[in-house]
Design an enzyme around this catalytic site. Structure first.
Site, PDB file in Angstrom:
ATOM      1  N   GLU A 153      -0.982  25.493  39.535  1.00 61.93           N
ATOM      2  CA  GLU A 153      -2.264  25.947  38.993  1.00 61.93           C
ATOM      3  C   GLU A 153      -3.254  26.286  40.099  1.00 61.93           C
ATOM      4  O   GLU A 153      -3.599  25.416  40.904  1.00 61.93           O
ATOM      5  CB  GLU A 153      -2.889  24.866  38.103  1.00 61.93           C
ATOM      6  CG  GLU A 153      -4.219  25.288  37.500  1.00 61.93           C
ATOM      7  CD  GLU A 153      -4.913  24.174  36.736  1.00 61.93           C
ATOM      8  OE1 GLU A 153      -5.758  24.497  35.888  1.00 61.93           O
ATOM      9  OE2 GLU A 153      -4.626  22.987  36.997  1.00 61.93           O
ATOM     10  N   ASP A 188      -5.420  28.880  34.214  1.00 61.03           N
ATOM     11  CA  ASP A 188      -6.647  28.319  33.660  1.00 61.03           C
ATOM     12  C   ASP A 188      -7.739  29.386  33.753  1.00 61.03           C
ATOM     13  O   ASP A 188      -8.154  29.768  34.858  1.00 61.03           O
ATOM     14  CB  ASP A 188      -7.037  27.060  34.440  1.00 61.03           C
ATOM     15  CG  ASP A 188      -8.177  26.303  33.809  1.00 61.03           C
ATOM     16  OD1 ASP A 188      -9.187  26.936  33.453  1.00 61.03           O
ATOM     17  OD2 ASP A 188      -8.065  25.063  33.678  1.00 61.03           O
ATOM     18  N   GLN A 216      -5.090  27.493  30.045  1.00 63.73           N
ATOM     19  CA  GLN A 216      -6.125  26.512  29.738  1.00 63.73           C
ATOM     20  C   GLN A 216      -7.463  27.241  29.653  1.00 63.73           C
ATOM     21  O   GLN A 216      -7.650  28.293  30.274  1.00 63.73           O
ATOM     22  CB  GLN A 216      -6.180  25.398  30.790  1.00 63.73           C
ATOM     23  CG  GLN A 216      -4.983  24.453  30.700  1.00 63.73           C
ATOM     24  CD  GLN A 216      -4.999  23.365  31.746  1.00 63.73           C
ATOM     25  OE1 GLN A 216      -5.417  23.583  32.879  1.00 63.73           O
ATOM     26  NE2 GLN A 216      -4.526  22.187  31.381  1.00 63.73           N
ATOM     27  N   GLU A 256      -9.040  22.312  27.832  1.00 62.97           N
ATOM     28  CA  GLU A 256      -9.391  21.376  28.894  1.00 62.97           C
ATOM     29  C   GLU A 256     -10.877  21.537  29.226  1.00 62.97           C
ATOM     30  O   GLU A 256     -11.257  22.084  30.252  1.00 62.97           O
ATOM     31  CB  GLU A 256      -8.527  21.626  30.134  1.00 62.97           C
ATOM     32  CG  GLU A 256      -8.653  20.503  31.164  1.00 62.97           C
ATOM     33  CD  GLU A 256      -7.900  20.793  32.448  1.00 62.97           C
ATOM     34  OE1 GLU A 256      -7.237  19.876  32.942  1.00 62.97           O
ATOM     35  OE2 GLU A 256      -7.978  21.930  32.960  1.00 62.97           O
TER      36      GLU A 256
END
Length: 286
Positions: A153, A188, A216, A256
């Site tokens: 990530e 993300d 995310q 998240e």
């Protein structure tokens, strides 16, 4: 509409962790993710998943501390953000991965996020690149035997200064060098917007490659609900749906974010208007 997973490390903060599974199921989530499972026995977590009809979709490998529960918590508290790029701690990295894979099998979890870690003081990204690639390549082969994908990530430099991996192009370049099919990117959109922007075009660029394993979301810049801030998530959900239909992607979108109402009772549920709106707009709901 994408499939949304509740991040239990951030959502429902007014509840004890094990009680958050029931709360997520009550709000209609079918999947959950969280940072770390290691404070609880795998059987205890598996029982919560089964009791509430939930799927474990993601968690993180230990940030440090090897395979020992107390040492993992201490490493996180001390500021460790993963070991994949850190020379000299390869044995600790391997021990942590072995523990993560045992949890993944017990929880039927198909993905484990391997945090890259901080570039050590006095070193450079290029200086630790070989360590990162070697650790991920070895780990991926071990994970493949367990039927688990490893995710990497990119994380923004404001939330975690000094983190090894910050950009989508860097992540995909490294995956190409690692050369293992079960290594994918955890994209993300919160981090992506802060570092790079042009989020919709990056979804269109990278999702069809087959190298994006998970999304995310959170509002930017305060990391609250996705309907708060500068990103227009309804549009981005539509982009994900469109591209996923074209390329056959069937992953999850992890929620998240930190609820804007904080730890007040019912605060997370009250802030899910964005999710109810997404469900109402979905063709499947009509």
């Amino acid at each position: 509409m994408p499939r949304f997973a509740a991040n239990l490390s951030m959502l429902y903060p007014e509840l004890a962790f094990l009680d958050r599974f029931e709360a997520a199921a009550r709000d209609g989530f079918e999947g959950v993710e969280y940072l770390f499972p290691y404070d609880w026995e795998p059987a205890e977590l598996a029982a919560r998943l089964e009791a509430h009809g939930l799927q474990q979709v993601l968690f993180n490998a230990p940030p440090g501390g090897g395979g020992r529960r107390e040492a993992i918590a201490q490493a996180w508290a001390a500021g460790d953000k993963g070991l994949a790029c850190v020379p000299g701690r390869e044995a600790e990295f391997r021990e942590g991965l072995a523990l993560a894979l045992r949890y993944a099998q017990a929880l039927a979890c198909p993905r484990v996020h391997v945090m890259a870690g901080l570039v050590p003081a006095g070193d450079t990204r290029e200086g630790v690149r070989a360590t990162y690639v070697a650790n991920l390549r070895r780990a991926a082969r071990q994970a493949a035997q367990a039927g688990v994908a490893l995710l990497v990530e990119p994380i923004n430099t404001r939330d975690i200064p000094g983190f090894f991996l910050n950009r989508q192009d860097h992540a995909h370049e490294l995956i190409g060098e690692i050369g293992e099919p079960n290594v994918q990117v955890q994209m993300d959109l919160y981090h992506c917007q802060i570092v790079e922007g042009d989020v919709a075009m990056k979804i269109r660029q990278y999702l069809p490659t087959g190298r994006v394993g998970h999304f995310q979301i959170a509002g930017v810049p305060q990391r609250h609900e996705p309907d708060l801030g500068e990103l227009h998530h309804p549009y981005l959900f539509g982009v994900i749906d469109e591209v996923a239909t074209q390329c056959g992607w069937q992953g999850w979108v992890g929620c998240e974010y930190r609820p804007a109402r904080g730890a007040v009772a019912g605060g997370t549920t009250a802030g899910l208007g964005w999710l109810r709106a997404a469900r109402a707009a979905s063709p499947a709901s009509s």
